[in-house]
Design an enzyme around this catalytic site. Structure first.
Site, short mmCIF file in Angstrom:
data_model
loop_
_atom_site.label_atom_id
_atom_site.label_comp_id
_atom_site.label_asym_id
_atom_site.label_seq_id
_atom_site.Cartn_x
_atom_site.Cartn_y
_atom_site.Cartn_z
N SER A 74 0.86 -1.20 0.00
CA SER A 74 0.00 0.00 0.00
C SER A 74 0.88 1.23 0.00
CB SER A 74 -0.89 0.02 1.24
OG SER A 74 -1.52 1.27 1.38
N TYR A 83 -0.90 -0.41 10.43
CA TYR A 83 -1.20 -0.86 9.06
C TYR A 83 -0.08 -0.45 8.11
CZ TYR A 83 -3.56 -1.20 4.52
OH TYR A 83 -3.88 -1.51 3.23
P1 NAP Z 1 -11.38 -6.43 1.10
O1 NAP Z 1 -12.42 -6.28 0.05
O2 NAP Z 1 -11.77 -6.25 2.53
O3 NAP Z 1 -10.70 -7.83 0.90
C1 NAP Z 1 -9.90 -8.44 1.87
C2 NAP Z 1 -9.84 -9.92 1.56
O4 NAP Z 1 -9.02 -10.55 2.55
C3 NAP Z 1 -11.21 -10.57 1.61
O5 NAP Z 1 -11.29 -11.53 0.58
C4 NAP Z 1 -11.24 -11.25 2.97
O6 NAP Z 1 -12.08 -12.38 2.86
C5 NAP Z 1 -9.77 -11.63 3.11
N1 NAP Z 1 -9.42 -11.79 4.51
C6 NAP Z 1 -9.58 -10.91 5.53
N2 NAP Z 1 -9.18 -11.45 6.69
C7 NAP Z 1 -8.75 -12.70 6.39
C8 NAP Z 1 -8.22 -13.77 7.16
N3 NAP Z 1 -8.06 -13.67 8.50
N4 NAP Z 1 -7.89 -14.92 6.54
C9 NAP Z 1 -8.07 -15.06 5.21
N5 NAP Z 1 -8.56 -14.08 4.42
C10 NAP Z 1 -8.89 -12.93 5.01
O7 NAP Z 1 -10.19 -5.41 0.88
P2 NAP Z 1 -9.21 -5.12 -0.34
O8 NAP Z 1 -9.10 -3.66 -0.43
O9 NAP Z 1 -9.57 -5.88 -1.56
O10 NAP Z 1 -7.84 -5.64 0.26
C11 NAP Z 1 -6.95 -6.48 -0.42
C12 NAP Z 1 -5.53 -6.03 -0.15
O11 NAP Z 1 -5.33 -4.74 -0.71
C13 NAP Z 1 -5.18 -5.91 1.34
O12 NAP Z 1 -3.90 -6.46 1.57
C14 NAP Z 1 -5.15 -4.41 1.56
O13 NAP Z 1 -4.32 -4.04 2.64
C15 NAP Z 1 -4.65 -3.92 0.23
N6 NAP Z 1 -4.92 -2.51 -0.06
C16 NAP Z 1 -6.19 -2.06 -0.18
C17 NAP Z 1 -6.41 -0.71 -0.41
C18 NAP Z 1 -7.80 -0.15 -0.54
O14 NAP Z 1 -7.96 1.08 -0.47
N7 NAP Z 1 -8.81 -0.97 -0.75
C19 NAP Z 1 -5.33 0.18 -0.54
C20 NAP Z 1 -4.05 -0.33 -0.42
C21 NAP Z 1 -3.85 -1.68 -0.19
P3 NAP Z 1 -12.89 -13.10 4.06
O15 NAP Z 1 -13.57 -12.05 4.87
O16 NAP Z 1 -13.81 -14.01 3.31
O17 NAP Z 1 -11.85 -13.86 4.81
#
Ligand code: NAP
Length: 262
Positions: free
Chosen positions: A140, A153
């Site tokens: 990120s 984070y």
């Molecule tokens: P998201 O929609 O909340 O997706 C997170 C995913 O991780 C979900 O599939 C969730 O599925 C899974 N997850 C959460 N806790 C888990 C656990 N304990 N074990 C296994 N799986 C788990 O968020 P996202 O934005 O797509 O995030 C994906 C990545 O992108 C993350 O690493 C995040 O830090 C990074 N990121 C996001 C942003 C943003 O603004 N969205 C910005 C920078 C980086 P379940 O609930 O089914 O387990």
């Protein structure tokens, strides 16, 4: 027979991981989807089988739980079809450092760093022995910005960047490609899950745009892909500056400014 490698994607049940799943399916890769919510994974898997004709397997796992993590590591170690790991599962947290609980901090650090590292470590020796394969780590831009007020984070995401850069140096000579992807604010569920109102953010990228841009970087074999960074040269300057700092480090003596008190 499918000659493309199978892609294991963590956090595939929503957001960035679900879009990676769709895009790799469209490219003809078989998939292994990992997250906690099996029903959601099954629904996605069914749709991708139907739309893209690829084989999609689901593995429900909570990556903060040791036995579940062990099972995913075992697949990465033993299943020679898996040639790409998308280390995407992650969580964020709202509030300042003094408002966070020890358990919450542990869960965040475990998922964002320990699970990610263990999964990379499970697959890397096999990929290195094969002389091919890829690991995509989702970091990120928060990992570059202590100013954003998401210290734990951001620290986990700084870890992801450092680890990825180190793995690039170690594994690219063995034919394994490692990519760090650094999104900025992207429209997914992560905000709501962390208790942050996404409408308070000034700008948000669409998740499809983010993943498509990240895949352009993947196809170019970029080590670090920052889709929202509009001036690529500023990243190069940061890296050059970092290397400049290293060249000024003399291990045997303290710098002159520390040789007298006051
Ligand atoms: P998201 O929609 O909340 O997706 C997170 C995913 O991780 C979900 O599939 C969730 O599925 C899974 N997850 C959460 N806790 C888990 C656990 N304990 N074990 C296994 N799986 C788990 O968020 P996202 O934005 O797509 O995030 C994906 C990545 O992108 C993350 O690493 C995040 O830090 C990074 N990121 C996001 C942003 C943003 O603004 N969205 C910005 C920078 C980086 P379940 O609930 O089914 O387990």
């Amino acid at each position: 027979m499918n000659v493309l490698p199978t892609v294991l994607i963590t956090g595939a049940s929503s957001g960035i991981g679900a879009v990676y799943a769709e895009r790799f399916a469209r490219r003809g890769h078989d998939l292994l989807l990992v997250a906690r919510d099996k029903a959601r994974l099954d629904t996605l898997a069914e749709r991708l089988r139907r739309e893209s004709g690829v084989a999609v397997e689901v593995l429900a796992a909570d990556l903060t739980q040791r036995t579940d993590l062990d099972a995913v590591e075992a697949r990465l170690r033993d299943d020679a079809r898996i040639g790409i790991l998308v280390n995407n599962a992650g969580m964020a947290q709202s509030g300042g450092f003094t408002e966070q609980t020890s358990d919450g901090i542990e869960r965040l650090v475990t998922l964002n760093t320990i699970a990610l590292t263990r999964l990379a470590a499970a697959v890397a020796p096999r990929l290195a022995a094969a002389g091919e394969g890829a690991i995509i780590n989702i970091g990120s831009v928060v990992g570059l910005a202590p100013e954003f007020g998401m210290s734990v984070y951001g620290a986990t995401k700084a870890f992801v960047l450092f680890l990825s850069q180190g793995l690039t140096l170690e594994l690219s000579p063995k034919g394994v490609y490692v990519q760090a992807v650094l999104p900025a604010a992207t429209r997914t569920e992560i905000w709501e899950r962390a208790g942050i109102d996404i409408t308070t953010l000034p700008e948000v990228m669409d998740v499809g745009e983010l993943v498509d841009a990240a895949l352009v970087g993947f196809d170019r074999r970029e080590a670090v892909t920052i889709p929202p960074l509009h001036v690529a040269e500023s990243w190069d300057a940061l890296e050059a500056s970092r290397l400049g700092v290293l060249s000024n480090i003399r291990q045997a003596q303290a710098a002159d400014r520390y040789r007298s008190a006051g």
